[in-house]
Design an enzyme around this catalytic site. Structure first.
Site, PDB file in Angstrom:
ATOM      1  N   LYS A 195      41.453  40.898  35.441  1.00  0.00           N
ATOM      2  CA  LYS A 195      42.180  41.564  34.372  1.00  0.00           C
ATOM      3  C   LYS A 195      41.678  42.985  34.246  1.00  0.00           C
ATOM      4  O   LYS A 195      40.518  43.216  33.920  1.00  0.00           O
ATOM      5  CB  LYS A 195      41.952  40.802  33.071  1.00  0.00           C
ATOM      6  CG  LYS A 195      42.613  41.432  31.877  1.00  0.00           C
ATOM      7  CD  LYS A 195      42.535  40.518  30.678  1.00  0.00           C
ATOM      8  CE  LYS A 195      43.115  41.169  29.452  1.00  0.00           C
ATOM      9  NZ  LYS A 195      43.015  40.303  28.289  1.00  0.00           N
ATOM     10  N   LYS A 248      46.315  40.576  36.623  1.00  0.00           N
ATOM     11  CA  LYS A 248      47.039  41.195  35.527  1.00  0.00           C
ATOM     12  C   LYS A 248      46.603  42.638  35.372  1.00  0.00           C
ATOM     13  O   LYS A 248      45.397  42.882  35.381  1.00  0.00           O
ATOM     14  CB  LYS A 248      46.721  40.381  34.268  1.00  0.00           C
ATOM     15  CG  LYS A 248      47.110  41.000  32.970  1.00  0.00           C
ATOM     16  CD  LYS A 248      46.658  40.133  31.845  1.00  0.00           C
ATOM     17  CE  LYS A 248      46.900  40.882  30.565  1.00  0.00           C
ATOM     18  NZ  LYS A 248      46.218  40.323  29.465  1.00  0.00           N
TER      19      LYS A 248
HETATM   20  C1  PBG Z   1      44.165  39.574  25.285  1.00  0.00           C
HETATM   21  C2  PBG Z   1      45.408  39.824  26.042  1.00  0.00           C
HETATM   22  C3  PBG Z   1      46.075  41.031  26.227  1.00  0.00           C
HETATM   23  C4  PBG Z   1      47.219  40.758  26.981  1.00  0.00           C
HETATM   24  C5  PBG Z   1      47.216  39.407  27.241  1.00  0.00           C
HETATM   25  N1  PBG Z   1      46.074  38.852  26.672  1.00  0.00           N
HETATM   26  C6  PBG Z   1      45.802  42.367  25.670  1.00  0.00           C
HETATM   27  C7  PBG Z   1      44.591  43.116  25.973  1.00  0.00           C
HETATM   28  O1  PBG Z   1      43.762  42.771  26.820  1.00  0.00           O
HETATM   29  O2  PBG Z   1      44.449  44.121  25.292  1.00  0.00           O
HETATM   30  C8  PBG Z   1      48.232  41.759  27.417  1.00  0.00           C
HETATM   31  C9  PBG Z   1      49.519  41.201  27.898  1.00  0.00           C
HETATM   32  C10 PBG Z   1      50.633  42.182  27.951  1.00  0.00           C
HETATM   33  O3  PBG Z   1      50.439  43.412  27.879  1.00  0.00           O
HETATM   34  O4  PBG Z   1      51.775  41.721  28.043  1.00  0.00           O
HETATM   35  N2  PBG Z   1      44.300  38.535  24.368  1.00  0.00           N
END
Ligand code: PBG
Length: 323
Positions: A195, A248
């Protein structure tokens, strides 16, 4: 006259194109993310994500039935609680918003797999993904204990797959242990293994009200410049017992999807995140892109890169287009 062995290109009629196509997006590949807000009879538009809504749990039976009727196999839930505090207490409450949502969906559409995002950022008043020390740094190990409580509470409510997205070290292992000890050996873990600290989460943070009140997430999310680090992160999660991996965002990281797909034999999900959705929506609304074509092309590219599953806010539209 051309030389006899002149290299030839296959003549591509639409039928031949279909026959020789190398990549297929299937409705079975899709996972639809859903924002669930603690409220009653609520269907609230998300301004930065046209056509996406925050729903209260009581609205979910209808939504879940519709998603299941399109053939989409799974949803991924994000919770927006009424009350936040410094330690994210509502995240593991037995009747918290996600726990209620899971029960509503499972009652209405038992065939729909429910995946739950496990993170604290939507539940903490400071908006960070974990418990903070007095200097404002996330304390990894204190956070792990809370996360394992969150995961267990989701499993108890009926979640099929737990998806930890916090990026704390060791989280997959402690969550696996907590699930096993709680009698949930069959509840799977989809790890947000890779991520990135991405600008493309912007609309999500508006949707979920999870923008950090100070600082950023760079201490615990990955540097967009790194790909070897992605392999290290994924290896750790595999060792700790992840059943599936995730990369992601998706489109800016297709090379990372390819590397992870080649290196690991676990099922791989790619998350086409909120910013990717918002870009395609905004450009389409301006008349600058053909929306349906862009949706199909982006999904095809993500699969071509090696993803088995696509988490996307376009899942419903894709299911209609693929029918
Ligand atoms: C954290 C989380 C995020 C997203 C999914 N899980 C946000 C972040 O890390 O700030 C982002 C998903 C998206 O942008 O569609 N709980």
């Amino acid at each position: 006259m051309f030389p006899e062995n002149r290299p030839r290109r296959l003549r591509q009629t639409e039928t031949i194109r279909r026959m020789v196509r190398e990549t297929h997006v299937r409705v079975d590949d899709l996972i639809y993310p859903l924002f669930v807000k603690e409220a009653d009879a609520l269907k609230e538009p998300i301004s930065s994500m046209p056509d996406q809504f925050r729903y209260s749990p009581d609205m979910l039976p209808k939504v879940a039935k519709h998603i299941a009727s399109l053939g989409i196999p799974a949803v991924l839930l994000f919770g927006i609680p009424r009350k936040k505090d410094s330690v994210g207490t509502q995240a593991h409450h037995k009747d918290g918003v996600v726990q209620q949502a899971i029960r509503q969906i499972k009652d209405a559409a038992p065939e729909l797999a429910v995946i739950t995002d496990v993170c604290l950022c939507e539940y903490t008043d400071h908006g960070h993904c974990g418990i903070l020390d007095e200097k404002g740094n996330v304390i990894n190990d204190d956070t792990l204990e809370v996360l394992s409580n969150v995961a267990l509470s989701h499993a108890k409510a009926g979640a099929d797959i737990i998806a930890p997205s916090d990026m704390m070290d060791g989280r997959v292992g402690v969550i696996r242990d907590a699930l096993d000890e709680g009698g949930f050996e069959n509840t799977a873990i989809l790890s947000y293994a890779v991520k990135y600290a991405s600008a493309f989460y912007g609309p999500f943070r508006e949707a979920a009200g999870s923008t950090p009140s100070f600082g950023n997430r760079k201490a615990y999310q990955m540097d967009p410049a790194n790909v070897r680090e992605a392999l290290r992160e994924a290896s750790l999660d595999v060792e700790e017992g992840a059943d599936m991996l995730m990369v992601k965002p998706a489109m800016p990281y297709l090379d990372v999807i390819r590397v992870i797909a080649d290196e690991f034999d676990l099922p791989l999900a790619a998350y086409q995140v909120s910013g990717e959705y918002a870009m395609i929506k905004a450009a389409s609304q301006m008349g600058w892109l053909d929306e349906d074509a862009a949706i199909l092309e982006s999904a095809t590219s993500i699969k071509r890169a090696g993803a088995d599953m696509i988490i996307t806010y376009f899942a419903q539209r894709l299911a209609e287009l693929l029918r």
